[in-house]
Design a protein around this motif. Structure first.
Motif, PDB file in Angstrom:
ATOM      1  N   LEU A 467       0.820  -1.204   0.000  1.00  0.00           N
ATOM      2  CA  LEU A 467       0.000   0.000   0.000  1.00  0.00           C
ATOM      3  C   LEU A 467       0.858   1.259   0.000  1.00  0.00           C
ATOM      4  O   LEU A 467       0.523   2.252  -0.659  1.00  0.00           O
ATOM      5  N   PHE A 468       1.965   1.243   0.737  1.00  0.00           N
ATOM      6  CA  PHE A 468       2.859   2.406   0.773  1.00  0.00           C
ATOM      7  C   PHE A 468       3.395   2.707  -0.630  1.00  0.00           C
ATOM      8  O   PHE A 468       3.362   3.855  -1.089  1.00  0.00           O
ATOM      9  N   LEU A 469       3.875   1.688  -1.327  1.00  0.00           N
ATOM     10  CA  LEU A 469       4.417   1.902  -2.673  1.00  0.00           C
ATOM     11  C   LEU A 469       3.328   2.316  -3.661  1.00  0.00           C
ATOM     12  O   LEU A 469       3.550   3.186  -4.519  1.00  0.00           O
ATOM     13  N   ALA A 470       2.143   1.710  -3.531  1.00  0.00           N
ATOM     14  CA  ALA A 470       1.044   2.047  -4.442  1.00  0.00           C
ATOM     15  C   ALA A 470       0.596   3.496  -4.244  1.00  0.00           C
ATOM     16  O   ALA A 470       0.414   4.247  -5.213  1.00  0.00           O
ATOM     17  N   HIS A 471       0.395   3.906  -2.971  1.00  0.00           N
ATOM     18  CA  HIS A 471      -0.025   5.284  -2.703  1.00  0.00           C
ATOM     19  C   HIS A 471       1.049   6.284  -3.102  1.00  0.00           C
ATOM     20  O   HIS A 471       0.740   7.367  -3.623  1.00  0.00           O
ATOM     21  N   LEU A 472       2.308   5.955  -2.875  1.00  0.00           N
ATOM     22  CA  LEU A 472       3.398   6.865  -3.237  1.00  0.00           C
ATOM     23  C   LEU A 472       3.451   7.062  -4.758  1.00  0.00           C
ATOM     24  O   LEU A 472       3.592   8.193  -5.244  1.00  0.00           O
ATOM     25  N   LEU A 473       3.316   5.965  -5.497  1.00  0.00           N
ATOM     26  CA  LEU A 473       3.328   6.070  -6.954  1.00  0.00           C
ATOM     27  C   LEU A 473       2.096   6.813  -7.455  1.00  0.00           C
ATOM     28  O   LEU A 473       2.171   7.596  -8.416  1.00  0.00           O
ATOM     29  N   PHE A 474       0.962   6.591  -6.808  1.00  0.00           N
ATOM     30  CA  PHE A 474      -0.262   7.286  -7.194  1.00  0.00           C
ATOM     31  C   PHE A 474      -0.120   8.789  -7.014  1.00  0.00           C
ATOM     32  O   PHE A 474      -0.496   9.579  -7.894  1.00  0.00           O
ATOM     33  N   THR A 476       2.608  10.652  -6.878  1.00  0.00           N
ATOM     34  CA  THR A 476       3.690  11.302  -7.621  1.00  0.00           C
ATOM     35  C   THR A 476       3.611  11.129  -9.132  1.00  0.00           C
ATOM     36  O   THR A 476       4.205  11.926  -9.862  1.00  0.00           O
ATOM     37  N   ALA A 477       2.875  10.117  -9.623  1.00  0.00           N
ATOM     38  CA  ALA A 477       2.985   9.820 -11.055  1.00  0.00           C
ATOM     39  C   ALA A 477       1.672   9.495 -11.751  1.00  0.00           C
ATOM     40  O   ALA A 477       1.688   9.148 -12.936  1.00  0.00           O
ATOM     41  N   ILE A 478       0.522   9.626 -11.095  1.00  0.00           N
ATOM     42  CA  ILE A 478      -0.733   9.222 -11.723  1.00  0.00           C
ATOM     43  C   ILE A 478      -1.071  10.095 -12.931  1.00  0.00           C
ATOM     44  O   ILE A 478      -1.731   9.655 -13.873  1.00  0.00           O
ATOM     45  N   LEU A 494       0.972   0.433 -11.015  1.00  0.00           N
ATOM     46  CA  LEU A 494      -0.158   0.649 -10.100  1.00  0.00           C
ATOM     47  C   LEU A 494      -1.103  -0.545 -10.116  1.00  0.00           C
ATOM     48  O   LEU A 494      -1.624  -0.955  -9.068  1.00  0.00           O
ATOM     49  N   HIS A 495      -1.340  -1.095 -11.300  1.00  0.00           N
ATOM     50  CA  HIS A 495      -2.178  -2.289 -11.422  1.00  0.00           C
ATOM     51  C   HIS A 495      -1.623  -3.419 -10.550  1.00  0.00           C
ATOM     52  O   HIS A 495      -2.359  -4.072  -9.793  1.00  0.00           O
ATOM     53  N   TYR A 496      -0.330  -3.627 -10.640  1.00  0.00           N
ATOM     54  CA  TYR A 496       0.290  -4.722  -9.880  1.00  0.00           C
ATOM     55  C   TYR A 496       0.271  -4.445  -8.381  1.00  0.00           C
ATOM     56  O   TYR A 496      -0.079  -5.326  -7.577  1.00  0.00           O
ATOM     57  N   LEU A 497       0.644  -3.231  -7.958  1.00  0.00           N
ATOM     58  CA  LEU A 497       0.748  -2.928  -6.532  1.00  0.00           C
ATOM     59  C   LEU A 497      -0.612  -2.988  -5.839  1.00  0.00           C
ATOM     60  O   LEU A 497      -0.724  -3.519  -4.721  1.00  0.00           O
ATOM     61  N   TYR A 498      -1.642  -2.462  -6.474  1.00  0.00           N
ATOM     62  CA  TYR A 498      -2.964  -2.516  -5.839  1.00  0.00           C
ATOM     63  C   TYR A 498      -3.529  -3.938  -5.848  1.00  0.00           C
ATOM     64  O   TYR A 498      -4.205  -4.348  -4.889  1.00  0.00           O
ATOM     65  N   LEU A 499      -3.261  -4.702  -6.914  1.00  0.00           N
ATOM     66  CA  LEU A 499      -3.684  -6.103  -6.889  1.00  0.00           C
ATOM     67  C   LEU A 499      -2.941  -6.881  -5.810  1.00  0.00           C
ATOM     68  O   LEU A 499      -3.522  -7.745  -5.126  1.00  0.00           O
ATOM     69  N   ALA A 500      -1.645  -6.595  -5.629  1.00  0.00           N
ATOM     70  CA  ALA A 500      -0.879  -7.250  -4.569  1.00  0.00           C
ATOM     71  C   ALA A 500      -1.430  -6.890  -3.197  1.00  0.00           C
ATOM     72  O   ALA A 500      -1.514  -7.747  -2.295  1.00  0.00           O
ATOM     73  N   SER A 501      -1.838  -5.630  -3.019  1.00  0.00           N
ATOM     74  CA  SER A 501      -2.431  -5.219  -1.741  1.00  0.00           C
ATOM     75  C   SER A 501      -3.687  -6.020  -1.452  1.00  0.00           C
ATOM     76  O   SER A 501      -3.898  -6.496  -0.318  1.00  0.00           O
ATOM     77  N   PHE A 502      -4.529  -6.188  -2.461  1.00  0.00           N
ATOM     78  CA  PHE A 502      -5.756  -6.948  -2.240  1.00  0.00           C
ATOM     79  C   PHE A 502      -5.472  -8.435  -2.047  1.00  0.00           C
ATOM     80  O   PHE A 502      -6.200  -9.124  -1.328  1.00  0.00           O
ATOM     81  N   THR A 503      -4.444  -8.932  -2.675  1.00  0.00           N
ATOM     82  CA  THR A 503      -4.095 -10.339  -2.461  1.00  0.00           C
ATOM     83  C   THR A 503      -3.634 -10.559  -1.023  1.00  0.00           C
ATOM     84  O   THR A 503      -3.992 -11.570  -0.392  1.00  0.00           O
ATOM     85  N   TRP A 504      -2.835  -9.631  -0.495  1.00  0.00           N
ATOM     86  CA  TRP A 504      -2.422  -9.750   0.913  1.00  0.00           C
ATOM     87  C   TRP A 504      -3.619  -9.565   1.841  1.00  0.00           C
ATOM     88  O   TRP A 504      -3.666 -10.159   2.923  1.00  0.00           O
ATOM     89  N   MET A 505      -4.599  -8.760   1.428  1.00  0.00           N
ATOM     90  CA  MET A 505      -5.825  -8.652   2.208  1.00  0.00           C
ATOM     91  C   MET A 505      -6.544 -10.000   2.251  1.00  0.00           C
ATOM     92  O   MET A 505      -7.075 -10.412   3.294  1.00  0.00           O
ATOM     93  N   SER A 561      -5.470   9.436 -21.663  1.00  0.00           N
ATOM     94  CA  SER A 561      -4.955  10.756 -22.013  1.00  0.00           C
ATOM     95  C   SER A 561      -4.825  11.670 -20.805  1.00  0.00           C
ATOM     96  O   SER A 561      -4.124  12.676 -20.859  1.00  0.00           O
ATOM     97  N   THR A 562      -5.506  11.336 -19.698  1.00  0.00           N
ATOM     98  CA  THR A 562      -5.451  12.195 -18.510  1.00  0.00           C
ATOM     99  C   THR A 562      -4.907  11.487 -17.274  1.00  0.00           C
ATOM    100  O   THR A 562      -4.512  12.155 -16.328  1.00  0.00           O
ATOM    101  N   ARG A 563      -4.897  10.183 -17.247  1.00  0.00           N
ATOM    102  CA  ARG A 563      -4.456   9.438 -16.067  1.00  0.00           C
ATOM    103  C   ARG A 563      -3.630   8.231 -16.506  1.00  0.00           C
ATOM    104  O   ARG A 563      -3.907   7.627 -17.539  1.00  0.00           O
ATOM    105  N   CYS A 564      -2.657   7.882 -15.723  1.00  0.00           N
ATOM    106  CA  CYS A 564      -1.867   6.667 -15.969  1.00  0.00           C
ATOM    107  C   CYS A 564      -2.549   5.509 -15.252  1.00  0.00           C
ATOM    108  O   CYS A 564      -2.122   5.085 -14.167  1.00  0.00           O
ATOM    109  N   TRP A 565      -3.605   5.029 -15.842  1.00  0.00           N
ATOM    110  CA  TRP A 565      -4.397   3.956 -15.259  1.00  0.00           C
ATOM    111  C   TRP A 565      -4.975   3.123 -16.381  1.00  0.00           C
ATOM    112  O   TRP A 565      -4.708   3.362 -17.554  1.00  0.00           O
ATOM    113  N   LEU A 566      -5.784   2.129 -16.052  1.00  0.00           N
ATOM    114  CA  LEU A 566      -6.331   1.219 -17.047  1.00  0.00           C
ATOM    115  C   LEU A 566      -7.484   1.875 -17.798  1.00  0.00           C
ATOM    116  O   LEU A 566      -8.302   2.590 -17.195  1.00  0.00           O
TER     117      LEU A 566
END
Length: 710
Positions: A467-474, A476-478, A494-505, A561-566
Motif C-alpha cells: 500500500l505504501f508503494l502504491a499510494h506513493l506512486l499514485f 507522484t505519477a498518476i 499501479l495495477h500490480y501494486l494494488y492487486l498485490a495489496s488486495f491479495t495480501w488482504m 490521455s489524462t491518467r496513468c491507469w487502465l
C-alpha cells in the motif's frame, strides 16, 4: 455553248477545290510533315490511316461516302451507327448505345450484369434483377420483427423488375410554387411504411436487451440501404423524393453518367457529394445517390454508447480538463442514411457533406455537439463512432458534418461534462500523505518490534509495504501522461501494486479464519507453517500473473490521455475490478464464518492465541480489517445514480486514510506495541536526562571552584 459551260463546271469545281484544299492542308501538312511516314498522303482526314501517297483508309467504326478507301482529299471519315444499322453484337438482355467509332451494351432497366461481366461493354450479358434477400437478424426472438420480415418477403414475391419503372410514380409535371417532385406507390412506399410501423409500435422489441436492440437497428439500417440501392438501380434515370406520414423522407438521384457535385435536399437535411464518388467503378451500371431520413429511428437508438476516436477524445478532455466518463449523449437530429451505388466507401476522398436541420440549441460552456455515424459490431450490437466523421460547423439549427456514407446523426451531451471536484482532490492528497506516514511507521513497527513478530505481523508488513508503494506512486505519477510509454509503465505498476495489496488482504482474511477455526485445537503452529509456505508465492505471484496476461493481450490499454491507469474499453478495467470484487466477496464470507465460530467457541480459547486477549478485540480486528480493506473499494463500485457524490466522498475519505487506520488498529491499539513504544521513548529520554544531569553537575563544580570575594 451553255451546255458545254455546264459540263465544264465539275472540272472547274475540282480545279478550284484542289487549290483550296491544298491551301487548307498546307498549314497542317507543314506542321505534321515530320510525323507523316515517307510515301504517305499528308492530307488523310481524321479517324483514318495512311495507305500510300494517294490513298487513306477509315478506321474501324468509321466510313466515307466514297467507301473504305479514300483518294479524294475532300472526303471525310464519319462515325458508323452500329445500333441503328444492326451491325452490333449486343446480347438480347442489353440495349445498344452508339458511341464515337464503336458502341456499348447496357443492361436493360431492372437487369444487372451476370457474375464475371461488366456493364457498358460490347460483351455484356445481363440477368433479371431480383429483390435482395433480407432475413431477420440471427439470435433475436421478436414477434414484431417476425411480422415485419413476413411483409418484406411478401414484397419480394410480388417484385417484378420488368415493370420496375411502374413501382414508383414520379410527378415531373408542372408544380406549384414551393412544391417538389413527389413519389407514391410501389415498393418504396410499402417498404418505408412497413419500417415506420415497426419503429412506431415496436412491441416486444422494447423488451430486448440493449445490445440485441442495437444489433436489430444495425440489421435494419444495412438491409434497408441495400434494398433501396437495388430498387433504385432498377429505375430509369430520374430524381424523386418520397415523404411518409411519419416524417420519413427518401431522396434519390439516378443517372447513367454524371460529373461534378450532386445536391440532394430534404425538409430537414441536405447532402452534397461528388458524382464520380457516388458512381464508383466504371461499367457498374446506373449511378445512385440517395439520403434517407428516419426520425423514428431515434427511439431504438436511445442510450447507445459513443466511441470517440483517440484524437477527438484527447482534444475534448484537454478542453474540459477532465476525463469524459459517465456521459449520456443525446440524438439532436434524425438519423440520416446516405446510400450510394458505390459500396467501396471505406477510403473515399472527398467525403460526403451532410447538413442536418434540428431544433436550435446553443451548447453550454461544457457541452459538446458532435457528428457521428452508426457502427455495427461484428459480434452483434452497435454504437456511435466519430472515426472518419467530423463537424464542420453549426449555426441557427443547422449542423454540417463531413463523413463517409452510412447512417449519420448529430449528438449532444445533455448535461455538462463532469468536472473534477477540487474538494475530493484535497481530501485525496491530504489523506494519502497521512497514510504514507502511518504506513511507514507501521512497517517500521512490524520490523523492529520483536515481541509481536509472527505470521500475522508478516502479513501486516507485506500489506503495508504494498500500500505504501502504491499510494506513493499514485501521488507522484498518476498524471504523468506526457510520455505514453512511461505512462503505460506507471499504469502497469499501479495495477500490480494494488492487486498485490488486495491479495495480501485475502491472505489476512484466510489467516484470521484459520486462526478462529483452530481455537479449540492445539495445531496453531501448523496453520502458521501453512501460511508461511503459501503467502509469498500467492501474495506476489498471483498479481504478477494477472498483470502479465493483461499486458500481453492489450498493452495499448494501459494509460489514458489524462491518467496513468487502465482504460475502460473492451472491458479491460475488469482486469482489476474482477479480482477486487472476488477478494471482497471471499473476505466477506471469511468474516461472517469467523464471527459464527467465535460465538460458539468463546469458552475455550487456545493459549497460543492468547495475544488476541479476548473476543472483543478479535471481533473488533476482524471488523476493522473488513472495513478498512474491503468496504472502501465497494463504495468505489457503488458510485452510480443519485448517491454517486455521497459515495465518492465516503470512498475518498476512507480509502485515503487507509494507512492511518492500519497504524491505529494494528499498532496503537495493541498493548505489546504500546509497551514497546514506551521502552523506545524511555531510551530516547534517558540519554537526554543524563546529558542534562551532566551539564548541571559541571556547572556546580565550576561555581565551587571560583574564589569568594568579600
Amino acid at each position: 455553248m451553255r451546255k458545254r459551260f455546264l459540263r465544264l463546271l465539275p472540272g472547274l469545281s475540282v480545279l478550284l477545290l484542289l487549290p483550296l484544299g491544298a491551301a487548307a492542308l498546307s498549314s497542317g501538312a507543314s506542321a505534321s510533315a515530320a510525323s507523316v511516314p515517307p510515301g504517305c498522303a499528308p492530307w488523310c482526314p481524321q479517324n483514318s490511316t495512311c495507305i500510300n501517297a494517294t490513298a487513306c483508309r477509315c478506321r474501324p467504326g468509321f466510313s466515307s461516302w466514297s467507301g473504305e478507301i479514300i483518294t479524294n482529299p475532300a472526303d471525310s471519315c464519319d462515325d458508323v451507327d452500329e445500333c441503328s444499322s444492326g451491325q452490333h453484337r449486343c446480347h438480347n438482355s442489353t440495349v445498344c448505345v452508339n458511341t464515337m467509332g464503336s458502341y456499348r451494351c447496357c443492361c436493360r432497366p431492372g437487369w444487372t450484369p451476370l457474375p464475371g461481366f461488366r456493364d457498358n461493354q460490347n460483351t455484356t450479358v445481363c440477368e433479371e434483377m431480383s429483390f435482395p434477400t433480407w432475413t431477420p437478424p440471427p439470435g433475436i426472438q421478436s414477434q414484431s420483427l417476425s411480422g415485419f420480415f413476413e411483409g418484406v418477403q411478401d414484397l419480394r414475391r410480388h417484385f417484378k423488375p420488368a415493370s420496375a419503372q411502374n413501382t414508383v410514380r414520379v410527378v415531373t409535371g408542372p408544380r406549384g410554387p414551393g412544391q417538389s417532385p413527389a413519389v407514391s406507390g410501389g415498393c418504396f412506399r410499402d417498404l418505408i411504411q412497413s419500417v415506420d410501423e415497426l419503429l412506431k409500435a415496436p412491441g416486444d422489441l422494447e423488451t430486448l436487451a440493449l445490445p440485441d436492440r442495437h444489433h436489430t437497428v444495425t440489421h435494419l439500417l444495412s438491409g434497408l440501404e441495400e434494398i433501396l440501392r437495388t430498387l433504385a438501380k432498377a429505375m430509369p434515370g430520374a430524381s424523386f423524393t418520397y415523404q411518409s406520414s411519419e416524417g420519413t423522407e427518401l431522396s434519390l438521384v439516378i443517372q447513367e453518367q454524371g460529373h461534378g457535385n450532386v445536391t440532394l435536399g430534404q425538409s430537414h437535411a441536405r447532402m452534397v457529394l461528388d458524382w464520380a464518388m457516388a458512381a464508383g467503378a466504371v461499367g457498374s451500371g446506373p449511378a445512385v445517390a440517395g439520403i434517407l431520413s428516419s426520425p423514428n429511428m431515434q427511439k431504438p437508438l436511445a442510450n447507445a454508447s459513443l466511441e470517440l476516436d483517440p484524437e477527438r477524445q484527447a482534444e475534448l478532455e484537454e478542453t474540459h480538463d477532465s476525463p469524459l466518463r459517465g456521459i449520456q449523449w443525446r440524438l439532436l437530429s434524425a438519423v440520416k442514411s446516405v446510400l450510394l451505388s458505390n459500396t467501396n466507401t471505406t477510403k473515399l476522398d472527398p467525403k460526403v457533406t451532410v447538413i442536418f436541420s434540428h431544433r436550435p440549441e446553443t451548447p453550454g460552456t461544457r457541452q459538446e455537439l458532435i457528428c457521428a455515424f452508426w457502427k455495427g459490431a461484428g459480434h452483434g450490437g452497435g454504437h456511435w463512432a466519430t472515426t472518419g466523421c467530423r463537424r464542420l460547423g453549426s449555426r441557427n439549427g443547422n449542423t454540417t458534418c463531413l463523413g463517409l456514407p452510412g447512417s449519420m446523426a448529430s449528438l449532444v451531451n445533455p448535461e455538462d461534462v463532469e468536472k473534477e471536484d477540487p474538494v475530493l482532490d484535497v481530501i485525496t492528497y491530504v489523506g494519502l500523505s497521512l497514510s504514507l506516514l502511518c504506513l511507514l511507521l507501521a512497517a517500521l513497527t512490524f520490523l523492529l518490534c520483536r515481541a509481536i513478530q509472527n505470521t500475522s505481523t508478516s502479513l501486516h508488513l507485506q500489506l503495508s509495504l504494498c500500500l505504501f508503494l502504491a499510494h506513493l506512486l499514485f501521488l507522484t505519477a498518476i498524471d504523468r501522461t506526457e510520455i505514453k510509454v512511461l505512462c503505460a509503465l506507471i499504469a502497469g505498476a499501479l495495477h500490480y501494486l494494488y492487486l498485490a495489496s488486495f491479495t495480501w488482504m485475502l491472505l489476512e482474511g484466510l489467516h484470521l479464519f484459520l486462526t478462529a477455526r483452530n481455537l479449540t485445537v492445539v495445531n496453531y503452529s501448523s496453520v502458521s507453517r501453512f501460511m508461511k509456505w503459501l503467502m509469498f508465492p500467492v501474495g506476489y505471484g498471483v498479481p504478477a500473473v494477472i498483470v502479465a496476461i493483461s499486458a500481453a493481450s492489450r498493452p495499448h490499454l494501459y494509460g489514458t490521455s489524462t491518467r496513468c491507469w487502465l482504460r475502460s474499453e473492451s472491458g479491460f478495467i475488469w482486469g482489476f475490478l474482477g479480482p477486487v470484487c472476488a477478494i471482497c466477496s471471499v473476505n466477506l464470507a471469511f468474516f461472517l464464518m469467523t464471527l459464527w465460530m467465535l460465538k460458539s467457541r468463546l469458552s475455550s480459547l487456545n493459549s497460543d492465541v492468547s495475544t488476541l486477549q479476548d473476543t472483543r478485540m478479535l471481533t473488533f480486528k476482524a471488523t476493522a480489517q473488513l472495513f478498512i480493506l474491503g468496504c472502501t473499494w465497494c463504495l468505489g463500485i457503488l458510485q452510480v445514480g443519485p448517491a454517486a457524490r455521497v459515495m465518492a466522498y465516503l470512498f475518498t475519505i476512507i480509502n485515503s486514510l487507509q494507512g492511518v487506520f492500519i497504524f491505529l488498529v494494528y499498532c496503537l491499539l495493541r498493548q505489546q506495541v504500546r509497551e514497546q513504544y514506551g521502552k523506545w521513548f524511555k531510551r530516547v529520554r534517558k540519554p537526554k536526562a543524563e546529558s542534562e544531569t551532566f551539564t548541571l553537575s559541571s556547572r556546580a563544580m565550576s561555581d565551587a571552584s571560583k574564589p569568594i570575594t568579600v
